[in-house]
Enzyme design. Structure first.
Site, PDB file in Angstrom:
ATOM      1  CG  ASP A   8      -0.422   0.233   2.522  1.00 12.81           C
ATOM      2  OD1 ASP A   8       0.808   0.427   2.614  1.00 12.81           O
ATOM      3  OD2 ASP A   8      -1.184   0.261   3.496  1.00 12.81           O
ATOM      4  CB  CYS A  65       0.595  -2.506   4.670  1.00 12.10           C
ATOM      5  SG  CYS A  65       0.351  -3.621   6.067  1.00 12.10           S
ATOM      6  CB  THR A  67       1.469  -2.701  10.930  1.00 11.92           C
ATOM      7  OG1 THR A  67       0.309  -3.158  10.203  1.00 11.92           O
ATOM      8  CG2 THR A  67       1.173  -1.355  11.585  1.00 11.92           C
ATOM      9  CG  HIS A  98       8.790 -24.983  11.836  1.00 13.39           C
ATOM     10  ND1 HIS A  98       8.754 -25.014  13.207  1.00 13.39           N
ATOM     11  CD2 HIS A  98      10.067 -25.320  11.497  1.00 13.39           C
ATOM     12  CE1 HIS A  98       9.950 -25.355  13.673  1.00 13.39           C
ATOM     13  NE2 HIS A  98      10.767 -25.528  12.653  1.00 13.39           N
ATOM     14  CG  HIS A 134       7.387 -29.058  10.494  1.00 11.62           C
ATOM     15  ND1 HIS A 134       6.960 -28.445  11.651  1.00 11.62           N
ATOM     16  CD2 HIS A 134       8.723 -29.257  10.642  1.00 11.62           C
ATOM     17  CE1 HIS A 134       7.990 -28.260  12.456  1.00 11.62           C
ATOM     18  NE2 HIS A 134       9.077 -28.759  11.873  1.00 11.62           N
TER      19      HIS A 134
HETATM   20  C1  RB5 Z   1      -2.194   2.644   6.453  1.00 10.16           C
HETATM   21  O1  RB5 Z   1      -2.233   3.848   7.151  1.00 10.16           O
HETATM   22  C2  RB5 Z   1      -2.008   1.488   7.406  1.00 10.16           C
HETATM   23  O2  RB5 Z   1      -3.162   1.256   8.132  1.00 10.16           O
HETATM   24  C3  RB5 Z   1      -1.609   0.239   6.643  1.00 10.16           C
HETATM   25  O3  RB5 Z   1      -0.438   0.507   5.925  1.00 10.16           O
HETATM   26  C4  RB5 Z   1      -1.307  -0.998   7.453  1.00 10.16           C
HETATM   27  O4  RB5 Z   1      -0.448  -0.727   8.495  1.00 10.16           O
HETATM   28  C5  RB5 Z   1      -2.461  -1.790   7.872  1.00 10.16           C
HETATM   29  O5  RB5 Z   1      -2.355  -2.831   8.521  1.00 10.16           O
END
Ligand code: RB5
Length: 147
Positions: A8, A65, A67, A98, A134
């Site tokens: 993203d 993304c 996180t 695994h 596994h």
């Molecule tokens: C975008 O602001 C953020 O929410 C996205 O990049 C991600 O971290 C979502 O899990």
């Protein structure tokens, strides 16, 4: 190896770095966007990459993304996908050995690019262990998926 990659808006720069890195290692990387830092919805990109990995058009996928969490949740909704959020090298190696994970997700707001590249290299180069215990556990995941 054929690898599908996507991100993203939070992961655009890290995605470019990973693409260069994998290409230099001799892999074929196809980019499913997003291509600018304009805000977009990570599930849309997760679906593009995950569907292609699940259909065996690509051996592995990488999703980035902010996180890594949203991408991981969304990718794991696609049948046949075992997406793993990894922010350390131990997990990257272990999830291949695994879990036979087929998609790696990372958070560009969580780790730096140096660590991300180490994680990517391990994820791409580590084989599934093929140990019966596994394989049985992965089979049980497929059973849950088919319920
Ligand atoms: C975008 O602001 C953020 O929410 C996205 O990049 C991600 O971290 C979502 O899990």
């Amino acid at each position: 190896m054929k690898i599908a990659i996507g991100c993203d808006h939070a992961g655009v720069r890290m995605k470019e770095t990973i693409k260069d890195f994998l290409t230099k290692l001799g892999h074929t990387v196809e980019d499913f966007g997003t291509y600018t830092e304009q805000s977009c919805d990570y599930p849309d990109i997760a679906l593009e990459v995950s569907t292609r990995v699940a259909n065996n058009e690509f051996e592995k996928g990488i999703l980035i993304c902010g996180t890594g969490i949203g991408m991981c949740i969304a990718a794991n909704k696609v049948k046949g996908i075992r997406a793993a959020l990894c922010h350390d090298t131990f997990s990257a190696k272990a999830t291949r050995e695994h879990n036979n994970a087929n998609i790696l997700t990372m958070g560009a707001r969580v780790i730096g690019e140096g660590l991300a590249l180490d994680i990517v290299k391990l994820f791409v180069e580590t084989e599934f262990s093929n140990e019966v215990r596994h394989q049985n556990r992965v089979n049980k995941i497929s059973t849950i998926e088919n319920q």
